[in-house]
Scaffold this active site. Structure first.
Site: not given
Ligand code: BGC
Length: 725
Positions: A255-256
């Site tokens: 994920s960011d």
């Protein structure tokens, strides 16, 4: 089993508790301003860390994982190695301007070598988001507006970072980002929700990812924002279906930063536990978190039956397979003594200089450039970016070799040593307010007092007055470009226009060097300065490269990877638009502004000239499954050697969808000696002319007449028709 990473990972998974599994999927920032991670590593609560660049600290943390956690699974260290680690290359947008994928590959290989020697295993790069709005600060991190150029640059970066396979010695895992559509931020507003049609996704935003995956990228980062009303991080359609099932991606998805938890702030998930479930089930394998990891809820979610146990195991398997492929179980530690020998070697610096030289774009020139070294006995290098190390390096730079960084002023002084006196003055300051909490990322400048500001301004004007030649260095500070650095106004920030006015008022000859991460509004500038050189943020050797170009030691040959608007009113702007029913009136799109951009995509001048002969085809008809070859003869008709980027554009006249007026489908950068001619050929096949059709939901090739153009930029006008059967 040693040779079979999957079997080895599964054997390990069989021994793991749910908490240990969740730990392998949890990544944390190891930075001084956040709580220490050491205890969590020893407890097996973390599988990966980011932002550690010191080999000794990396080994210290790795020892906690290998020697103190129950299963001894090594940590994976990731970092934003965007355009170099110690030796800084031009920002990615500048690298794209080189139109030289081989150079891009070499630069990323050097960056990978420096990262791996420091103990970093994984780069959060390349950023392959197509960006068509220069207000978006992160346009600087990608290859610009074009899917074809973007795909070439994406693949080259993956090859450079990762090498021929995951685990290639001296290379790192590559993670193209941000999946998907982040660059389409409306208004250029960072993180803004994005709406895109399937056709735009498939034909514009997806191709660079597909190219990065075809080059073997082992990781993908999911995006922050919502795409078509669902946060990308929670989109099963994007991750599990499109990325995995359709594109066949077998690596792991991260994920960011805080992207999982953010779903709560986005009012999509009710709480972090649900956010974790949504993200994992959608197809993220690892959570990058700034605070506590939402993935710590995974054991309970599995026990409650909200997350299937096999979905958790599958994610753990993907992460462990990456660690196994990278050789971390055999070699978890980095050789601390050896690191220094790889960092910032003379060879890397030389490559950084070549990269900077090849990224320079000569926007306009009435003959003022190149300057003759020594012709002016006093040269003034003026502007807030003239002698600023941070602004020579650009954003996404954390541990650069500052002492070795050559600013434009230093580059010019060194070039003119013994030939002229060089004075430098900033004149004005570039200030920006930082979002709270982000000051630590640097770029914060202490404002001058009003008296100081007046003195600095006067000093700069006096330096211009005393000089025989002025080189203005204007643009954006590095903190004004990049993430959370969107701009509503593309004019030169701060008081730079006043400085330019005052310097021009001295009547001294002036040339302009721009340092910026995006095209800027040059209204009131292009008509008043004879020559403008776009240097992006050129990196460690940037000032030497700029000096070499200004004084004619190298001939600029970079081209714009983005359309350059006249003013912010024209954006978003890109060349590959479909026609309207009044194409002849395209010159009156606006009643108050010309419709054409200031400089087209692909534009860039040279100190020499090139002539193109009309293109020819080896046969006039392309049969399905076949190929034709287009050839054009290019001649350097000037008096010095130089580079030209021969560009091929295509367009279909009629079909099942309206296709862009022209699309870049091929390019070749070649160096020609004065007077030299060369035949440049492009192979054209059905794949090149096909596109994804929204109704058919697949890639189609429409038979009929196609236009082909070759030339030096997107306005190329040498044309030949091709019949496709
Ligand atoms: C950015 C990513 C980056 C990450 C880690 C995020 O805010 O969007 O591109 O890799 O931070 O620094």
């Amino acid at each position: 089993m040693a040779d079979n990473p999957t079997a080895r990972a599964r054997a390990l998974i069989a021994q793991m508790t749910l908490a240990e599994k969740a730990g392998q999927l949890s990544q944390a920032f190891a930075v001084p301003f956040l709580p220490p991670v050491d205890d969590r590593v020893a407890a097996g609560e973390l599988g990966s860390l980011l932002f550690v660049t010191d080999p000794a600290r990396i080994n210290q943390l790795q020892r906690l994982a290998v020697e103190h956690s129950r299963l001894g699974i090594p940590l994976l260290f990731g970092f934003d190695v965007i355009h170099g680690l110690r030796t800084i290359f031009p920002v990615p947008l500048g690298m794209a301007a080189s139109f030289d994928p081989e150079l891009v590959e070499q630069a990323q290989a050097a960056a990978a070598a420096e990262a791996r020697a420091s103990g970093i295993h994984w780069a959060f790069a390349p950023m392959v988001d197509i960006a068509r709005d220069p207000r978006w600060g992160r346009i600087v991190e990608g290859a610009g507006e074009d899917p074809h150029l973007g795909s070439q640059m994406a693949a080259a970066q993956v090859r450079g970072l990762q090498g021929p396979h995951i685990g290639t010695p001296g290379r790192v895992l590559a993670g193209p980002k941000h999946f998907l559509g982040y660059g389409a931020a409306p208004g250029g507003r960072d993180y803004e929700p994005v709406s895109l049609s399937d056709a735009e996704i498939r034909n514009v935003y997806l191709p660079p990812f597909a190219a990065a995956l075809a080059a073997g990228a082992g990781n993908v980062m999911s995006a922050y924002m919502d795409l078509n009303q669902v946060p990308a991080v929670a989109s099963k359609g994007l991750l599990d279906d499109l990325l995995r099932s359709e594109l066949g991606f077998e690596g792991f998805v991260v994920s960011d930063a805080n992207g999982v938890e953010n779903q709560v702030a986005q009012h999509f998930a009710p709480d972090s536990a649900e956010a974790a479930a949504l993200a994992l089930i959608a197809g993220n394998d690892m959570e990058m978190a700034l605070g506590p990891n939402a993935f710590a809820h995974l054991p309970a979610l599995v026990e409650q039956g909200r997350v299937p146990a096999d979905v958790l195991d599958r994610a753990v398997e993907r992460v462990l397979v990456a660690k196994i492929r990278l050789g971390l179980f055999e070699n978890p530690y980095v050789d601390e003594a050896a690191a220094a020998q790889v960092l910032a070697t003379p060879a890397h610096r030389a490559l950084a200089q070549m990269a900077a030289e090849r990224s320079l774009v000569l926007l306009q020139n009435d003959g003022a450039l190149p300057l003759a070294p020594g012709a002016a006995k006093r040269v003034a290098v003026i502007g807030p970016l003239a002698d600023s190390i941070a602004d020579t390096l650009g954003p996404w730079v954390f541990v650069p070799d500052k002492a070795e960084t050559i600013t434009v002023a230093r580059g010019i002084s060194e070039r003119l040593a013994g030939l002229a006196q060089v004075d430098t003055a900033a004149g004005v300051q570039l200030l920006r307010a930082f979002p709270s909490g982000l000051e630590a990322f640097g770029g914060k400048v202490t404002p001058w007092s009003a008296d100081d500001a007046a003195n600095q301004f006067d000093r700069a004007v006096a330096a211009a007055q005393a000089a025989d030649q002025v080189i203005l260095v204007l643009g954006e500070a590095q903190s004004q470009s990049g993430e959370r650095a969107s701009a509503a106004d593309l004019r030169l920030p701060g008081d730079q226009m006043h400085l330019l006015d005052a310097v021009l008022a001295t009547g001294k000859p002036v040339v302009l060097v721009l340092l910026a991460g995006r095209p800027l509004d040059l209204t009131g500038i292009t008509g008043r300065v004879p020559a403008i050189l776009m240097a992006w943020y050129p990196g460690t050797r940037g000032g030497a490269a700029v000096a070499a170009a200004l004084f004619g030691d190298v001939n600029p040959g970079g081209k714009l990877p983005v359309t350059w608007p006249r003013s912010v009113g024209q954006v978003p702007i890109h060349y590959a638009r479909a026609r309207t029913h009044t194409p002849d009136r395209a010159d009156s799109l606006y009643h108050d502004l010309e419709s054409t951009p200031l400089f087209p995509f692909g534009h860039g001048l040279s100190y020499t000239q090139f002539d193109f002969a009309p293109p020819q085809l080896d046969r006039p008809v392309l049969e399905r499954g076949g190929a034709v070859t287009l050839t054009t003869r290019v001649r350097n008709s000037g008096s010095r050697s130089g580079d030209v980027v021969v560009q091929l554009y295509t367009h279909q006249r009629a079909g099942r969808a309206m296709r862009p007026d022209r699309e870049l489908k091929g390019f070749q950068r070649v160096t020609l000696a004065a007077g030299e001619s060369r035949d440049i050929s492009f192979r054209i096949d059905g794949d090149m002319l096909s596109y994804w059709h929204a109704g058919e939901r697949c890639t189609v090739l429409d038979p009929g007449l196609f236009d082909l153009w070759v030339g030096p930029d997107a306005t190329a006008d040498l044309h030949i028709g091709l019949q496709v059967n």
